[in-house]
Design an enzyme around this catalytic site. Structure first.
Site, short mmCIF file in Angstrom:
data_model
loop_
_atom_site.label_atom_id
_atom_site.label_comp_id
_atom_site.label_asym_id
_atom_site.label_seq_id
_atom_site.Cartn_x
_atom_site.Cartn_y
_atom_site.Cartn_z
N ASP A 1 38.84 22.36 23.22
CA ASP A 1 37.36 21.95 23.81
C ASP A 1 37.44 21.75 25.01
O ASP A 1 38.20 21.59 25.75
CB ASP A 1 37.34 20.57 23.08
CG ASP A 1 35.90 19.86 23.13
OD1 ASP A 1 34.95 20.60 23.40
OD2 ASP A 1 35.77 18.84 24.19
N ASP B 1 38.67 15.15 21.83
CA ASP B 1 38.66 13.73 22.72
C ASP B 1 37.62 13.31 21.92
O ASP B 1 37.76 12.29 22.44
CB ASP B 1 38.33 14.16 24.13
CG ASP B 1 37.46 14.88 24.71
OD1 ASP B 1 37.10 15.67 24.44
OD2 ASP B 1 37.15 14.22 26.54
#
Length: 796
Positions: A308, A549
């Site tokens: 990501d 996250d």
């Protein structure tokens, strides 16, 4: 366990004030706190039971009892394996448990409670009955409750129900612990706490100490299952043969116990667990919380790493760059609108915080006109937020391609900025009021807001390391595709120019897998698409690791073979990930990979030793049955051979450094080496035994048979040391020294009268050493050629 009162209906409390200090103290005194059960963590008694009363230890203790019944206590030395298994296993697990408990405190979810009108952060166990709790995007719902206030509050209940779509929560709706806030904010009141809430199993997940179903453990369990099937009938047949061969039933039982002890891979489970535990402890020292033992194995097997962008490749900090007002738009209107939206947002994300730092709130003279009358919080699924003001209409803030659609005047400028790696958002205005979280038909673009992502300083070096290790890198982000590609290029992602907008991805799994193979960067990816992309890669046989996250990464992290979360990430990602990098250091991942390689390679070496031992024990049993002779070894002989060629060196090998690349097919590779090696060891030792037994001179029982067993023991140990050297490759001086030390230890036993008498070893006549050494050399040469033959077989 929480008392039953924890589940009673909630007392009415003012959402703005929450409980008073006196009310909290009353509930604490009454035991009405959110104390969760400790079941996920092994207690000392559970650790003792698991390590002492294992199946392998049970078999060894039964054989020890049998040898005592037969009247040969000196042959019970093998029971020392049970003691060492238990002591080492207990000590290492307690050590690892302490390390994980320390880190779990840092990773454990927190709760924001409202008490006396103030918001405070407390541990989950400090929440009391009827507590008022505040929620923001990414927060974990830690106790069950009822929504009191909602500002676009959406809950992700995928971990509870499997439902991927966020569920809108209004006042009066129920919130379940274990869910996460996908968007919006609000407050809710606890109705069920402690063991009565779902969080009792999830909130302590970081402290769970389990042996998961990894390829290593699957392979070892398969070996153990087959040996448990083979040992009873083989032992029964052997004792029948020996009862006919031996003069006394005690000697027949003695030989049977010797064969059974050799068949049991007594230290394999211990050394495997020891390797896992050592890896977990090594990661803990680097402030990486591996929530499962096999975590150290997973990354080493990964061949696709999905990254990501925000918070992983970048620091997650958004810095404000500039604002470009579109033609005909008053820049002061843009500045005022941005300041009003940022300062009125009750749960600002990183983007809004950057805007808030750049623009002040409207001054008091105009504050009334900029008071919001309606709000739609940002959602990763919608990719925009909105706020309506009493005198100025509704303003929309988010992805330009979503808000502006196909307006070329806007999208051309967006493309220019995206190619330069800037994150570009659009501010638009509409005279229509907010309605149903859908974009109005009439909306006017006002300005482009330029933001920049900060690349992690260590990201380029770490990504280059993974490239060199043959790991395929994919960047998956919800941001604009060109922006993501520019960031990926700056970070060193190979083929970053091959990118695609996720809205163009096919839904079919095979077609999606093909698109994933052709591209390295993917933008505008929704949380559901991230999950589908992980599944598509897995459908092609890839082992997939996913980093993230944010709450939008939860579904993908949950379904990946290995989920990696940053310590600063949301509680949701930390809860579902197998590995949490508590200090947010991307540089820890190479250490995780190194520990995984060490564990996998060392366990394979140790497994080769123990499976070889089981193979030669089974074959020796068969040969004894075929030739109807006394068993070639006493239990103490095999204890001696096992200690010097397997047990002690196996302990060193299990913890040795190892960096070789990982290959699939652990069990098949172990069997292809161990079975031929075991056959060679069994045939060589039985051949020497038969020569010595048939041609020895003197009393058969007191002289010939002990001499024959002595040369058989020497032969088996000699071939065992050759096997040890071969499986220790690549060789290092200390490995050669280890094998030499083990051989020297046996020679000490032979020349030390007390030890020689204890182990019933008789020095044979000189002529017997010729066939003995020849057998060791010939069988050893065969063992050396096995790896070469296997390589040729694999290359075909």
């Amino acid at each position: 366990m929480a008392p039953d009162t924890a589940a009673t209906s909630a007392t009415e409390v003012d959402p703005a004030r929450g409980l008073t200090a006196e009310q909290v103290a009353e509930r604490v005194a009454a035991g009405r706190t959110n104390q969760v059960p400790d079941a996920p963590v092994r207690t000392l008694s559970q650790i003792l039971r698991a390590n002492v009363f294992s199946p392998v230890n049970g078999i060894m203790l039964a054989l020890f009892a049998a040898i005592l019944v037969a009247g040969f206590p000196r042959d019970g030395l093998f029971v020392g394996v049970v003691v060492s298994n238990a002591v080492i296993g207990v000590a290492q697990e307690i050590r690892a448990k302490r390390e994980l408990d320390k880190l779990a405190v840092l990773s454990a979810p927190k709760a924001r409670v409202v008490r006396d009108g103030e918001v405070a952060e407390v541990g989950v166990s400090e929440v009391v009955a009827d507590e008022v709790l505040e929620l923001a995007p990414g927060d974990q719902v830690v106790v069950d409750g009822e929504v009191l206030t909602s500002s676009g509050l959406e809950a992700d209940e995928s971990l509870l129900t499997g439902e991927a779509d966020p569920i809108e929560k209004e006042p009066g709706d129920e919130l379940l612990s274990g869910s996460f806030v996908a968007a919006g904010s609000g407050r809710y009141q606890a109705t069920r706490i402690g063991a009565k809430s779902y969080a009792s199993s999830l909130s302590e997940e970081a402290k769970r100490f389990t042996l998961v179903n990894s390829e290593l453990r699957r392979g070892i369990d398969t070996v153990l299952r087959w040996l448990i099937i083979i040992i009873p009938p083989a032992s029964a047949l052997l004792i029948l043969v020996l009862l006919d061969t031996e003069d006394r039933w005690q000697n027949a039982l003695q030989g049977t116990v010797a064969a059974a002890v050799a068949m049991v891979p007594d230290g394999l489970v211990l050394l495997t667990s020891l390797s896992f535990v050592a890896g977990v402890v090594a990661l803990a020292r680097r402030r990486a919380l591996a929530k499962e033992l096999a975590t150290v194995e997973l990354l080493a097997r990964t061949d696709v790493l999905c990254l990501d962008k925000t918070g992983t490749i970048t620091t997650g900090h958004i810095s404000f760059g500039d604002v470009e007002s579109l033609p005909g738009v008053d820049p002061s209107l843009v500045a005022t609108a941005l300041g009003a939206m940022a300062h009125a947002d009750e749960a600002p994300n990183a983007t809004m915080l950057a805007v808030r730092d750049a623009y002040p709130a409207p001054d008091d003279s105009d504050a009334g006109g900029w008071s919001p009358v309606g709000t739609i919080p940002f959602s990763s699924a919608r990719k925009w937020s909105a706020m309506e003001f009493r005198s100025h209409g509704a303003f929309y803030f988010g992805a330009p391609d979503v808000i502006a659609g196909d307006l070329p005047a806007v999208m051309d400028q967006v493309a220019v900025h995206a190619e330069a790696g800037r994150r570009t958002l659009l501010l638009a205005r509409s005279p229509e009021p907010l309605a149903d979280e859908t974009l109005p038909e009439s909306r006017t673009p006002l300005a482009l807001i330029l933001l920049e992502d900060t690349i992690r300083p260590d990201a380029p070096e770490i990504l280059a390391f993974f490239r060199e290790q043959g790991v395929n890198l994919k960047v998956i982000s919800g941001d604009h595709t060109a922006t993501v590609a520019a960031v990926a290029k700056r970070a060193g992602i190979p083929n970053a120019q091959n990118h695609i907008d996720a809205r163009e991805l096919p839904e079919d799994t095979d077609e999606m897998a093909a698109a994933l193979a052709d591209n390295a960067v993917f933008g505008r990816v929704t949380p559901q698409q991230k999950q589908a992309m992980v599944g598509a890669l897995q459908s092609r046989g890839h082992t997939v690791a996913m980093t993230g996250d944010g709450v939008n990464d939860v579904l993908a992290l949950k379904n990946a073979d290995m989920g990696i979360a940053m310590g600063s990430g949301s509680a949701s990602t930390r809860a579902v990930a197998q590995l949490v990098l508590l200090d947010n250091s991307f540089a820890t991942l190479p250490e995780v990979l190194a520990q995984g390689r060490k564990v996998i390679n060392n366990v394979e070496r140790v497994a080769n030793l123990f499976v070889t031992k089981a193979a030669y024990a089974v074959l020796l049993t068969a040969l004894v049955g075929i030739f109807t002779v006394e068993y070639p070894f006493l239990p103490r002989h095999l204890t001696l051979v096992g200690t010097f060629s397997i047990g002690v060196p196996g302990l060193f090998l299990a913890l040795a450094p190892s960096t070789e690349l990982i290959r699939p097919g652990f069990l098949a590779r172990v069997l292809r080496f161990s079975i031929p090696a075991g056959v060679l060891a069994a045939v060589a030792s039985f051949f020497v035994y038969e020569i010595a037994r048939r041609h020895g001179e003197g009393d058969y029982v007191d002289k010939v048979l002990p001499e024959a067993r002595t040369v058989a023991t020497f032969t088996l140990l000699g071939v065992g040391l050759v096997i040890l050297v071969v499986i220790s490759r690549p060789l290092r001086p200390w490995k050669i020294g280890l094998a030499a030390a083990m051989g020297g230890s046996y020679l000490i036993v032979m020349v030390w009268p007390w030890a020689r008498n204890f182990f019933e070893l008789d020095v044979p006549p000189a002529w017997m050493w010729i066939p003995t050494i020849a057998a060791v050399v010939i069988a050893g040469a065969g063992v050396v050629t096995i790896p070469r033959a296997l390589r040729r077989y694999q290359d075909q």
